[in-house]
Write a protein that holds these residues in place. Structure first.
Motif, PDB file in Angstrom:
ATOM      1  N   THR A   8       0.815  -1.217   0.000  1.00 16.14           N
ATOM      2  CA  THR A   8       0.000   0.000   0.000  1.00 16.14           C
ATOM      3  C   THR A   8       0.852   1.272   0.000  1.00 16.14           C
ATOM      4  OG1 THR A   8      -0.206   0.037   2.406  1.00 16.14           O
ATOM      5  CG2 THR A   8      -1.904  -1.149   1.184  1.00 16.14           C
ATOM      6  N   ASP A   9       1.712   1.393  -0.981  1.00 12.76           N
ATOM      7  CA  ASP A   9       2.548   2.578  -1.185  1.00 12.76           C
ATOM      8  C   ASP A   9       3.555   2.821  -0.059  1.00 12.76           C
ATOM      9  OD1 ASP A   9       1.267   3.073  -3.587  1.00 12.76           O
ATOM     10  OD2 ASP A   9      -0.287   4.275  -2.624  1.00 12.76           O
ATOM     11  N   VAL A  10       3.833   1.823   0.764  1.00  9.60           N
ATOM     12  CA  VAL A  10       4.842   1.937   1.811  1.00  9.60           C
ATOM     13  C   VAL A  10       5.932   0.918   1.501  1.00  9.60           C
ATOM     14  CG1 VAL A  10       5.313   1.662   4.268  1.00  9.60           C
ATOM     15  CG2 VAL A  10       3.142   2.659   3.521  1.00  9.60           C
ATOM     16  N   ILE A  11       7.171   1.346   1.531  1.00 10.09           N
ATOM     17  CA  ILE A  11       8.286   0.440   1.251  1.00 10.09           C
ATOM     18  C   ILE A  11       8.834  -0.072   2.576  1.00 10.09           C
ATOM     19  CG2 ILE A  11      10.595   0.246   0.303  1.00 10.09           C
ATOM     20  CD1 ILE A  11       9.793   2.322  -1.772  1.00 10.09           C
ATOM     21  N   LEU A  12       8.880  -1.395   2.705  1.00  9.13           N
ATOM     22  CA  LEU A  12       9.430  -2.027   3.903  1.00  9.13           C
ATOM     23  C   LEU A  12      10.744  -2.710   3.545  1.00  9.13           C
ATOM     24  CD1 LEU A  12       6.280  -3.789   5.397  1.00  9.13           C
ATOM     25  CD2 LEU A  12       7.311  -1.655   6.146  1.00  9.13           C
ATOM     26  N   MET A  13      11.766  -2.488   4.347  1.00  7.22           N
ATOM     27  CA  MET A  13      13.025  -3.203   4.190  1.00  7.22           C
ATOM     28  C   MET A  13      12.899  -4.504   4.969  1.00  7.22           C
ATOM     29  SD  MET A  13      14.870  -1.306   2.281  1.00  7.22           S
ATOM     30  CE  MET A  13      16.489  -1.973   2.466  1.00  7.22           C
ATOM     31  N   LEU A  14      13.201  -5.616   4.310  1.00  8.36           N
ATOM     32  CA  LEU A  14      13.056  -6.917   4.940  1.00  8.36           C
ATOM     33  C   LEU A  14      14.416  -7.509   5.289  1.00  8.36           C
ATOM     34  CD1 LEU A  14      10.301  -8.490   2.663  1.00  8.36           C
ATOM     35  CD2 LEU A  14      10.015  -7.191   4.762  1.00  8.36           C
ATOM     36  N   ASP A  15      14.496  -8.085   6.461  1.00  5.39           N
ATOM     37  CA  ASP A  15      15.689  -8.796   6.892  1.00  5.39           C
ATOM     38  C   ASP A  15      15.430 -10.289   6.775  1.00  5.39           C
ATOM     39  OD1 ASP A  15      17.025  -6.455   7.661  1.00  5.39           O
ATOM     40  OD2 ASP A  15      16.091  -6.486   9.639  1.00  5.39           O
ATOM     41  N   THR A  16      16.491 -11.057   6.534  1.00  7.64           N
ATOM     42  CA  THR A  16      16.377 -12.509   6.517  1.00  7.64           C
ATOM     43  C   THR A  16      16.608 -13.020   7.932  1.00  7.64           C
ATOM     44  OG1 THR A  16      17.177 -12.606   4.254  1.00  7.64           O
ATOM     45  CG2 THR A  16      17.258 -14.646   5.522  1.00  7.64           C
ATOM     46  N   CYS A  17      15.679 -13.821   8.405  1.00 14.35           N
ATOM     47  CA  CYS A  17      15.736 -14.367   9.755  1.00 14.35           C
ATOM     48  C   CYS A  17      15.785 -15.891   9.692  1.00 14.35           C
ATOM     49  CB  CYS A  17      14.526 -13.927  10.567  1.00 14.35           C
ATOM     50  SG  CYS A  17      14.427 -12.139  10.782  1.00 14.35           S
ATOM     51  N   HIS A  18      16.232 -16.492  10.786  1.00 12.74           N
ATOM     52  CA  HIS A  18      16.346 -17.946  10.859  1.00 12.74           C
ATOM     53  C   HIS A  18      15.777 -18.420  12.190  1.00 12.74           C
ATOM     54  CE1 HIS A  18      18.530 -21.668  11.996  1.00 12.74           C
ATOM     55  NE2 HIS A  18      18.166 -22.000  10.771  1.00 12.74           N
ATOM     56  N   TYR A  19      14.942 -19.454  12.137  1.00  9.51           N
ATOM     57  CA  TYR A  19      14.398 -20.069  13.355  1.00  9.51           C
ATOM     58  C   TYR A  19      14.599 -21.572  13.264  1.00  9.51           C
ATOM     59  CZ  TYR A  19      11.171 -21.900  16.793  1.00  9.51           C
ATOM     60  OH  TYR A  19      10.625 -22.589  17.838  1.00  9.51           O
ATOM     61  N   ARG A  20      15.063 -22.183  14.341  1.00  9.51           N
ATOM     62  CA  ARG A  20      15.213 -23.644  14.418  1.00  9.51           C
ATOM     63  C   ARG A  20      14.329 -24.140  15.550  1.00  9.51           C
ATOM     64  NH1 ARG A  20      20.963 -25.805  14.438  1.00  9.51           N
ATOM     65  NH2 ARG A  20      20.506 -25.862  12.218  1.00  9.51           N
ATOM     66  N   ASN A  21      13.426 -25.059  15.212  1.00 13.58           N
ATOM     67  CA  ASN A  21      12.562 -25.662  16.216  1.00 13.58           C
ATOM     68  C   ASN A  21      13.345 -26.791  16.883  1.00 13.58           C
ATOM     69  OD1 ASN A  21      10.606 -26.819  17.776  1.00 13.58           O
ATOM     70  ND2 ASN A  21       9.242 -27.348  16.086  1.00 13.58           N
ATOM     71  N   THR A  22      13.841 -26.542  18.072  1.00 14.29           N
ATOM     72  CA  THR A  22      14.628 -27.541  18.789  1.00 14.29           C
ATOM     73  C   THR A  22      13.770 -28.413  19.690  1.00 14.29           C
ATOM     74  OG1 THR A  22      15.102 -25.954  20.542  1.00 14.29           O
ATOM     75  CG2 THR A  22      16.722 -26.135  18.744  1.00 14.29           C
ATOM     76  N   SER A  23      12.462 -28.183  19.694  1.00 19.57           N
ATOM     77  CA  SER A  23      11.573 -28.990  20.537  1.00 19.57           C
ATOM     78  C   SER A  23      11.177 -30.272  19.815  1.00 19.57           C
ATOM     79  CB  SER A  23      10.318 -28.189  20.906  1.00 19.57           C
ATOM     80  OG  SER A  23       9.456 -28.084  19.791  1.00 19.57           O
ATOM     81  N   GLY A  24      10.557 -31.164  20.529  1.00 21.61           N
ATOM     82  CA  GLY A  24      10.106 -32.426  19.950  1.00 21.61           C
ATOM     83  C   GLY A  24       8.681 -32.358  19.451  1.00 21.61           C
ATOM     84  N   GLN A  25       8.132 -31.156  19.315  1.00 21.50           N
ATOM     85  CA  GLN A  25       6.748 -31.015  18.845  1.00 21.50           C
ATOM     86  C   GLN A  25       6.635 -29.918  17.793  1.00 21.50           C
ATOM     87  OE1 GLN A  25       4.355 -29.957  22.222  1.00 21.50           O
ATOM     88  NE2 GLN A  25       5.762 -28.387  22.910  1.00 21.50           N
ATOM     89  N   MET A  26       5.569 -29.986  16.989  1.00 18.96           N
ATOM     90  CA  MET A  26       5.325 -28.948  15.991  1.00 18.96           C
ATOM     91  C   MET A  26       5.023 -27.638  16.704  1.00 18.96           C
ATOM     92  SD  MET A  26       2.918 -30.499  12.969  1.00 18.96           S
ATOM     93  CE  MET A  26       1.491 -30.371  13.998  1.00 18.96           C
ATOM     94  N   VAL A  27       5.444 -26.532  16.093  1.00 24.99           N
ATOM     95  CA  VAL A  27       5.089 -25.212  16.590  1.00 24.99           C
ATOM     96  C   VAL A  27       4.555 -24.378  15.431  1.00 24.99           C
ATOM     97  CG1 VAL A  27       6.785 -25.252  18.471  1.00 24.99           C
ATOM     98  CG2 VAL A  27       7.409 -24.239  16.273  1.00 24.99           C
ATOM     99  N   ILE A  28       3.819 -23.350  15.774  1.00 25.29           N
ATOM    100  CA  ILE A  28       3.342 -22.389  14.784  1.00 25.29           C
ATOM    101  C   ILE A  28       4.094 -21.100  15.021  1.00 25.29           C
ATOM    102  CG2 ILE A  28       1.376 -21.070  13.922  1.00 25.29           C
ATOM    103  CD1 ILE A  28      -0.391 -23.413  14.975  1.00 25.29           C
ATOM    104  N   LEU A  29       4.787 -20.633  14.007  1.00 24.45           N
ATOM    105  CA  LEU A  29       5.544 -19.399  14.088  1.00 24.45           C
ATOM    106  C   LEU A  29       4.727 -18.310  13.402  1.00 24.45           C
ATOM    107  CD1 LEU A  29       9.275 -19.023  13.744  1.00 24.45           C
ATOM    108  CD2 LEU A  29       7.819 -17.496  12.434  1.00 24.45           C
TER     109      LEU A  29
END
Length: 100
Positions: A8-29
């Protein structure tokens, strides 16, 4: 790595991020950012996920508990940001180390 997206006419600068699920169950990020930025992903146990988002974003990690959805953690996207060197291809690192 930095990306650019226009919402919507706004410029956002995006960063690359990393997440590792170290748990033994599914998660929702869930990544919630400025200008109605939103993304959601199911991350399986021991899975890595790289994503782009504005640096002012909040990342919520949810799981399914006995009483329903439970918030496990909430962090700033800046804490998950990848370093510039991690974004370079292997040949780029070699050239950087050689001083070229």
């Amino acid at each position: 790595m930095i990306g650019i997206v226009m919402i919507t006419d706004v410029i956002l600068m995006l960063d690359t991020c990393h997440y590792r699920n170290t748990s033994g169950q599914m998660v929702i990020l869930r990544c919630i950012g400025p200008e109605a930025f939103f993304q959601e992903k199911v991350v399986f146990p021991f899975e890595d996920w790289q994503f782009c988002c504005p640096s002012q974003s909040r990342v919520d990690i949810w799981t399914h508990g006995i009483m329903g959805a439970e918030l496990l953690d909430s962090v700033q996207a800046d804490d998950l940001r990848m370093s510039v060197e991690a974004d370079l291809p292997a040949w780029g690192l070699a050239q950087q180390n050689l001083g070229t």
